[in-house]
Write an enzyme that holds these catalytic residues in place. Structure first.
Site, PDB file in Angstrom:
ATOM      1  N   GLY A  80     -27.952  46.343  26.901  1.00  0.00           N
ATOM      2  CA  GLY A  80     -27.867  47.804  26.815  1.00  0.00           C
ATOM      3  C   GLY A  80     -26.697  48.344  27.629  1.00  0.00           C
ATOM      4  O   GLY A  80     -26.053  47.611  28.388  1.00  0.00           O
TER       5      GLY A  80
ATOM      6  N   ASP B  65     -32.794  40.317  25.891  1.00  0.00           N
ATOM      7  CA  ASP B  65     -32.693  41.484  25.008  1.00  0.00           C
ATOM      8  C   ASP B  65     -33.105  41.066  23.603  1.00  0.00           C
ATOM      9  O   ASP B  65     -32.923  39.897  23.232  1.00  0.00           O
ATOM     10  CB  ASP B  65     -31.247  42.031  24.980  1.00  0.00           C
ATOM     11  CG  ASP B  65     -31.189  43.507  24.654  1.00  0.00           C
ATOM     12  OD1 ASP B  65     -31.668  43.890  23.575  1.00  0.00           O
ATOM     13  OD2 ASP B  65     -30.688  44.284  25.477  1.00  0.00           O
TER      14      ASP B  65
ATOM     15  N   ASN C  61     -45.572  42.495  31.732  1.00  0.00           N
ATOM     16  CA  ASN C  61     -45.010  41.140  31.652  1.00  0.00           C
ATOM     17  C   ASN C  61     -44.002  40.906  32.789  1.00  0.00           C
ATOM     18  O   ASN C  61     -44.000  39.845  33.413  1.00  0.00           O
ATOM     19  CB  ASN C  61     -44.332  40.917  30.294  1.00  0.00           C
ATOM     20  CG  ASN C  61     -45.344  40.828  29.158  1.00  0.00           C
ATOM     21  OD1 ASN C  61     -46.522  40.514  29.391  1.00  0.00           O
ATOM     22  ND2 ASN C  61     -44.913  41.107  27.939  1.00  0.00           N
TER      23      ASN C  61
ATOM     24  N   TYR D  95     -41.773  58.166  24.855  1.00  0.00           N
ATOM     25  CA  TYR D  95     -40.888  57.697  25.934  1.00  0.00           C
ATOM     26  C   TYR D  95     -41.389  58.198  27.292  1.00  0.00           C
ATOM     27  O   TYR D  95     -41.590  57.420  28.216  1.00  0.00           O
ATOM     28  CB  TYR D  95     -39.476  58.208  25.680  1.00  0.00           C
ATOM     29  CG  TYR D  95     -38.440  57.740  26.671  1.00  0.00           C
ATOM     30  CD1 TYR D  95     -38.116  56.387  26.785  1.00  0.00           C
ATOM     31  CD2 TYR D  95     -37.759  58.646  27.492  1.00  0.00           C
ATOM     32  CE1 TYR D  95     -37.144  55.958  27.688  1.00  0.00           C
ATOM     33  CE2 TYR D  95     -36.787  58.229  28.377  1.00  0.00           C
ATOM     34  CZ  TYR D  95     -36.481  56.874  28.478  1.00  0.00           C
ATOM     35  OH  TYR D  95     -35.513  56.453  29.375  1.00  0.00           O
TER      36      TYR D  95
END
Ligand code: UDP
Length: 318
Positions: free
Chosen positions: A11, A32, A100, A146
């Site tokens: 990103g 990613d 995770n 989000y």
């Protein structure tokens, strides 16, 4: 040699963070799945023995071999048009992927940093926003996938910290810009620069009186690295307090690109925050951090990057 794991490594912000970590002498393992990141952002690292890459969706359980000292959980769609397109993946990036990463931190006895966001303040009723403000967020609006995922992620981080003693850090990232943003990610910086360079009018949403405060990416990365090394488990805002209206921003882009393409008004998206400006007192006090790149210099660098992209030239500069 210390090792850092960076989720979402392809990103925009994480790729700059990786450059900094490698510059600090760390080994970096990036992960990613390219849902919003891009290979070109890390192409310059190919062949670097201190860098390795794993193509993986970190919302699914994942493993990293060997010792790990730091985990930077940066993976998530982050542009409003992106997360509205992939709301389920966005929710999972804040929830499953955060768990995770925290599990990996517990297993490796690594320090974990969450990339949180100014969006946790929603459409703020307090201005500027300090970390003590709890926010004004719609649980059901278009941005909720989000905003609420990141709020949940902060809660998950604090729970692992309190219940299991995981060493954690939370950075609340405000609007950030610079090279390697995606030209088509819909955010105002690439949108206006791309439009100006193509000779198109700038699409100002609403009357353009809403404000944002833009931070250059290397300043943000410096704040993130300082926070990771600090002993502060409380959330810390990192952003540039230099606030402007979107209309002023459009004028600045017209001036900096030397174009006069005019403005094309568009409707204001639902729940678009009316104001946003970080209170960075905590970052100054605890980290000795404040932004140093002036707006004009940062915008010049960014325009030069996007000029190459628009011309179809090389797009990945280190
Ligand atoms: N915006 C705009 N035109 C665009 C894209 C965005 O006027 O083409 C406005 C948007 O309504 C918001 C601000 O610019 O008020 C910043 O939007 P962005 O998507 O960059 O990020 P946000 O801060 O809303 O997450």
């Amino acid at each position: 040699m210390q090792t850092a794991v960076v989720t979402g490594g392809a990103g925009f912000v994480p790729s700059h963070l990786i450059d900094r970590l490698l510059g600090e002498g760390l080994r970096v393992v990036a992960l990613d799945n390219f849902i919003t990141g891009h290979r070109r952002n890390i192409a310059h690292l190919e062949g670097n023995p201190a860098f390795s890459f794993i193509e993986a969706d970190v919302s699914e359980p994942f493993e990293v071999e060997g010792p790990v000292d730091y985990i930077f959980h940066m993976a998530s769609p982050a542009s409003p048009i992106d997360y509205v397109k992939v709301p389920l993946e966005t929710l999972k990036a804040g929830s499953y992927a955060t768990h995770n990463g925290l599990e990996l931190a517990a297993e490796k006895k690594a320090r974990f940093l969450l990339a949180s966001t100014s969006e946790i303040y929603g459409d703020p009723e307090v201005h500027p926003q300090a970390e003590g403000y709890f926010g004004n967020v719609s649980t059901t609006g278009p941005r909720s996938c989000y905003d609420e995922a990141k709020r949940y992620a902060e809660a998950a981080v604090m729970a692992h910290h309190r219940a299991r003693g995981v060493e954690t850090r939370i950075v609340r990232i405000f609007n950030t810009y610079g090279p390697r943003m995606r030209l088509d990610d819909g955010r105002v910086v690439p949108a206006f620069i791309g439009q100006a360079l193509r000779g198109e009018p700038l699409t100002v949403f609403g009357d353009g009186s809403q404000t944002r405060s833009f931070c250059y990416v290397t300043d943000l990365v410096d704040g993130i690295w300082r926070l990771m090394q600090s002993d502060c488990a409380d959330p810390v805002n990192i952003g540039n307090p230099h606030e402007m209206t979107i209309r002023e921003f459009a004028e600045a882009i017209a001036q900096a690109t030397g174009t006069q393409t005019g403005i094309e008004p568009r409707p204001l998206p639902k729940d678009d925050p009316k104001v946003r400006q970080p209170d960075i007192t905590r970052a100054k006090t605890v980290l000795g951090w404040e932004p140093v790149v002036p707006f004009d210099a940062g915008i010049k660098e960014t325009i030069s990057y996007f000029s190459e992209v628009v011309r179809g030239g090389a797009v990945s500069k280190s």
